[in-house]
Motif scaffolding. Sequence first.
Motif, mmCIF file in Angstrom:
data_model
loop_
_atom_site.group_PDB
_atom_site.id
_atom_site.type_symbol
_atom_site.label_atom_id
_atom_site.label_comp_id
_atom_site.label_asym_id
_atom_site.label_seq_id
_atom_site.Cartn_x
_atom_site.Cartn_y
_atom_site.Cartn_z
ATOM 1 N N VAL A 180 -2.972 10.039 -52.011
ATOM 2 C CA VAL A 180 -3.699 8.843 -52.443
ATOM 3 C C VAL A 180 -2.775 7.911 -53.244
ATOM 4 N N ALA A 181 -1.716 8.491 -53.818
ATOM 5 C CA ALA A 181 -0.793 7.695 -54.633
ATOM 6 C C ALA A 181 -0.159 6.547 -53.836
ATOM 7 N N HIS A 182 -0.029 6.696 -52.517
ATOM 8 C CA HIS A 182 0.615 5.619 -51.740
ATOM 9 C C HIS A 182 -0.220 5.185 -50.540
ATOM 10 N N THR A 183 -1.538 5.426 -50.629
ATOM 11 C CA THR A 183 -2.358 5.149 -49.446
ATOM 12 C C THR A 183 -2.971 3.750 -49.428
ATOM 13 N N LEU A 184 -3.041 3.078 -50.590
ATOM 14 C CA LEU A 184 -3.625 1.737 -50.577
ATOM 15 C C LEU A 184 -2.597 0.741 -50.044
ATOM 16 N N PRO A 185 -3.051 -0.235 -49.253
ATOM 17 C CA PRO A 185 -2.096 -1.188 -48.673
ATOM 18 C C PRO A 185 -1.216 -1.852 -49.726
#
Length: 457
Positions: free
Chosen positions: A307-312
Motif C-alpha cells: 500500500v506504501a506505493h500503490t496510490l497513483p
Amino acid sequence: MRYKSQSVAYWYFAVAMALFGLQLVFGLLSAAKYLGPDPLLNILPFDVTKMMHTNLLIVWVLTGFMGGTYWVVPEESRAELYSVKLAYVQLVLWTIMGVATIIGYFFRYGTGNKLLEQPLPSKLVIVLVMLMFLYNIGMTIRRAGRLTTTEGVLLGGLGLAAILYVPALLHYQNYTVAIFYRWWTIHLWVEGVWEMIQGGLMAYLLIRLSGADREVMEKWLYVIVGLVFIAGILGTAHHYYWIGVPGYWLPIGGMFSALEPLALVGMAIYAYSAIRRSGLSHPNVLALHWTVGSAVFTMFGAGLLGVAHTLPSVNKWTHGTLITAMHGHAAFYGAYVMIVLAMISYALPALCPGRSEKGTALGYWAFWLQLGGMFGMTLAFATAGIGQVYLERIMGLGYLDTQLKIQIHFVMLTATASLFTIGVGLFIYDFFRYPPQFAVSREAEPELPPLAVAASN
Ligand code: HEM
Ligand code: HEM
Ligand SMILES: [Fe+2]
C-alpha cells in the motif's frame, strides 16, 4: 504419515529445496553486479541473472505448492492419491522443464516478458503438468467422495492459477495490450488466487497445530477469500497507471488496491486468534513459527509495503524503482516462501522419522536467520529505493549517476542477504540431514476411533 501416497510430497519438497538454493545463487550474482566491475558482463549479464533468479523462485514455490497439496489432499479426503505414478511422472517432467528453461536463458532463449519469460515449449509443458496435477487431485477427491472447504479453497486457487496462465500463452504485437494482459497472470496470481492457496494451506496447518474448531476456521477462510477478491480483482489497475490505457484506471486502481491489505490483516488476525483462543494441540512448534510468521510477514511485506506505493500520486515517482524490489521481496517471502516452508516443517517429522516432532535446533536458527536477513534486505532495498526516487526521479540525476550514489545500500543488501542465505542453507541442510522413511502410522488419526480400526482389520 497417515497415507502411503503422501510420501510423494517428500520428493516435491526435495526438488523445491534444491531450486531454492539455486535461486539464491542468481540473487547474489544480481546483487554483486550493482557493486562493482562485472567480469561476467558478456556471459551472464544482469537481465539474465535476474530472470533466472525470479523464474527459479516461481518454479520452486509452485513445486512446494504441489508437494503441499499432495500431502494435504489424502488427509482431507481420507484416501490414497489416485495415481502415485502420475505424480512422479509429473514431477520429473516439471523438473526437466524448469532446469531446461534456466539453461535456455543462458543462451538467451526466452520471451523477455518479465516473469513470464518462458519460451513456448516450456509454457506448453507447464500447461501439461498442471493438467496432470489437477486430474490426479480431482480423481483422488472424486474417488474418495469427500471434499473439505480447506482443500476446496486450496484447489480452487491451484485451478484458477492454471487458468490465469492462459493469457501468458498468447502473444500480442501491441506493447500496451501485452502489458495489460500480463498482469492478468502476474497480479491475479500473487494478489488473488495464490492467496487462496496460502489461505488453504494456512487453514490446514492452523486446524492441526492449534485446537481450533474446523467449522469456525473454515467459515473465516471464506471471509478472507471474499476480501481478497473484492479488492484484488479491480486492484489489478494499480499496474495500469502508466501503460497507455484510459485515465479512469487511476482512481479504480488506487481505491481498490488500497483495500487489499484488509484481507492480509484479516489473515494475520485469523492465525493469531486461532492460537490464542485454542492453544497448541500439536508438538511441532517450529511449523507454528513458520505458519504464524507467514501471516504476519505477509501483512508487512504485501499489505504495508504494497500500500506504501500503490496510490497513483506515489507510484508516479516509485514505479519500477528499487521500491518495487523492496516490496517484491518482502511480499513474496512472507506469503509464499514462508507458507511452503511451514508445510515442509509440518510434514517432515512424519516423512523422516528420526527427526524431533517439535523441530530441530537448526530449524529454529534457520527461521530466525532468514527472518532477520529478509527484514534487513527489505530495509536495504527500501533505503536504496528512496534515494533513487529522490535523486533520479525528483532531482533529475541520470540513472547511472544515481546508482553510483546509492551503491552503499547494496553493501547492506549483500550483508543481510548473506545472513539470509545462511538461514536458507541451514534449512536445506536440516531437510536432507535425516533420510526419508515412508512408514504409515494411523496413531494420530483423530477421525478414526479405535473401534473403526478394529472393525476394518
Ligand atoms: C502476496 C502478495 C503480493 C506479492 C507476492 C507481490 C509481489 C509483487 C511483485 C513481484 C511486484 C513486481 C512486479 C513486476 O514489476 O513485474 C509487485 C508490484 C507491485 N505491487 Fe505487489 N505483491 C503483493 C501484494 C501487493 C499488495 C497487497 C499491494 C497493494 C496494496 C501491492 C502493490 C504493488 C504495486 C503498486 C506494484 C507496482 C510497483 C511498480 O509500479 O513498479 N502488492 N508486487
Ligand atoms: C540471497 C538472497 C537474495 C538476493 C541477494 C536477491 C537479490 C535480488 C536482486 C539484486 C534483484 C534485482 C533487483 C532489481 O531489479 O534491481 C532481485 C529481484 C527479485 N528477487 Fe531477489 N534476492 C534474493 C532472494 C530472493 C528471495 C528469497 C525472493 C523471494 C521471496 C526474491 C524475489 C525477487 C523478486 C520477486 C525480484 C524481482 C523484483 C522486481 O523487479 O520486481 N529474491 N533480487
Ligand atoms: Fe499488483
